[in-house]
Design a protein around this motif. Structure first.
Motif, short mmCIF file in Angstrom:
data_model
loop_
_atom_site.label_atom_id
_atom_site.label_comp_id
_atom_site.label_asym_id
_atom_site.label_seq_id
_atom_site.Cartn_x
_atom_site.Cartn_y
_atom_site.Cartn_z
N ILE A 12 -59.82 -9.90 29.99
CA ILE A 12 -59.36 -11.27 30.24
C ILE A 12 -58.80 -11.39 31.65
O ILE A 12 -59.11 -12.33 32.39
N GLY A 13 -57.99 -10.42 32.06
CA GLY A 13 -57.42 -10.42 33.41
C GLY A 13 -58.50 -10.37 34.48
O GLY A 13 -58.46 -11.14 35.45
N TYR A 14 -59.48 -9.48 34.30
CA TYR A 14 -60.56 -9.38 35.28
C TYR A 14 -61.40 -10.66 35.32
O TYR A 14 -61.84 -11.08 36.40
N ALA A 15 -61.61 -11.29 34.17
CA ALA A 15 -62.39 -12.53 34.15
C ALA A 15 -61.70 -13.61 34.99
O ALA A 15 -62.36 -14.33 35.75
N LEU A 16 -60.38 -13.71 34.87
CA LEU A 16 -59.65 -14.72 35.67
C LEU A 16 -59.64 -14.35 37.15
O LEU A 16 -59.79 -15.22 38.01
N LEU A 17 -59.47 -13.07 37.47
CA LEU A 17 -59.54 -12.64 38.87
C LEU A 17 -60.90 -12.97 39.47
O LEU A 17 -61.00 -13.46 40.59
N ASN A 18 -61.96 -12.69 38.72
CA ASN A 18 -63.31 -12.96 39.20
C ASN A 18 -63.56 -14.46 39.34
O ASN A 18 -64.24 -14.90 40.27
N LYS A 19 -63.00 -15.25 38.44
CA LYS A 19 -63.17 -16.71 38.51
C LYS A 19 -62.55 -17.26 39.79
O LYS A 19 -63.17 -18.06 40.50
N THR A 20 -61.32 -16.82 40.10
CA THR A 20 -60.68 -17.35 41.32
C THR A 20 -61.37 -16.83 42.57
O THR A 20 -61.51 -17.57 43.55
N LYS A 21 -61.82 -15.58 42.56
CA LYS A 21 -62.55 -15.04 43.71
C LYS A 21 -63.84 -15.83 43.94
O LYS A 21 -64.12 -16.25 45.07
N ARG A 22 -64.60 -16.06 42.88
CA ARG A 22 -65.84 -16.84 43.00
C ARG A 22 -65.54 -18.24 43.52
O ARG A 22 -66.28 -18.76 44.36
#
Length: 166
Positions: A12-22
């Motif tokens: 879940i944490g990585y998904a949110l990090l990847n969302k903001t990076k994208r």
């Protein structure tokens, strides 16, 4: 401990990090805003603010995007140091941010501690505490402007009479 898809706190944490990076690299404010819960508690070494509106989030997004452009950022690496369920609807996560341009670090690495909250079937960032060293040129000011739009409203405009700054 997660419900539904049985994702781990790290997933879940990585998904949110990847969302903001994208969102930053694709210039997609809608994707960025979808990662955050409003009101959003926003903390840096310079102060504390509550981002209450999408206009506040947009200001943060635009200021960070401009700083990344100034630094010619082409990669952001954010490993999770920890991510743990506090409750089935709350995760405490800590990541390290490493910002690069052409393979070279362009800012000191910094930690970000976040509270992630489950809202229906979505996870969102409810709080973020950025430990960007004040000696890092540009990033501290981009993260914490003198005021966010909702802080500058007059009481008659539906806002508080003062900012939330410490």
């Amino acid at each position: 401990m997660s419900q539904g898809a049985h994702e781990t706190a790290y997933e879940i944490g990585y998904a949110l990090l990847n969302k903001t990076k994208r969102a930053y690299f694709e210039d997609d404010f809608t994707l960025f805003a979808n990662a955050f819960l409003l009101p959003h508690e926003h903390v840096t070494l310079q102060g504390w603010a509550v981002l209450e509106t999408e206009e506040d989030l947009r200001m943060l997004f635009e200021r960070m995007k401009a700083e990344f452009q100034r630094l010619e950022v082409d990669d952001i690496v954010r490993p999770l140091v920890s991510a743990e369920f506090v409750t089935p609807f709350n995760i405490l996560a800590t990541a390290e941010s490493h910002i690069y341009s052409r393979g070279k670090r362009v800012a000191e690495p910094y930690a970000v501690q976040s509270t992630l909250m489950r809202c229906g079937n979505e996870w969102r960032i409810a709080t973020a505490n950025y430990c960007v060293p004040l000696s890092t040129r540009g990033l501290p000011a981009a993260l914490m402007p003198p005021a966010f739009p909702s802080e500058t409203r007059l009481p008659s405009q539906g806002g508080d009479d003062a900012s939330h700054r410490s």
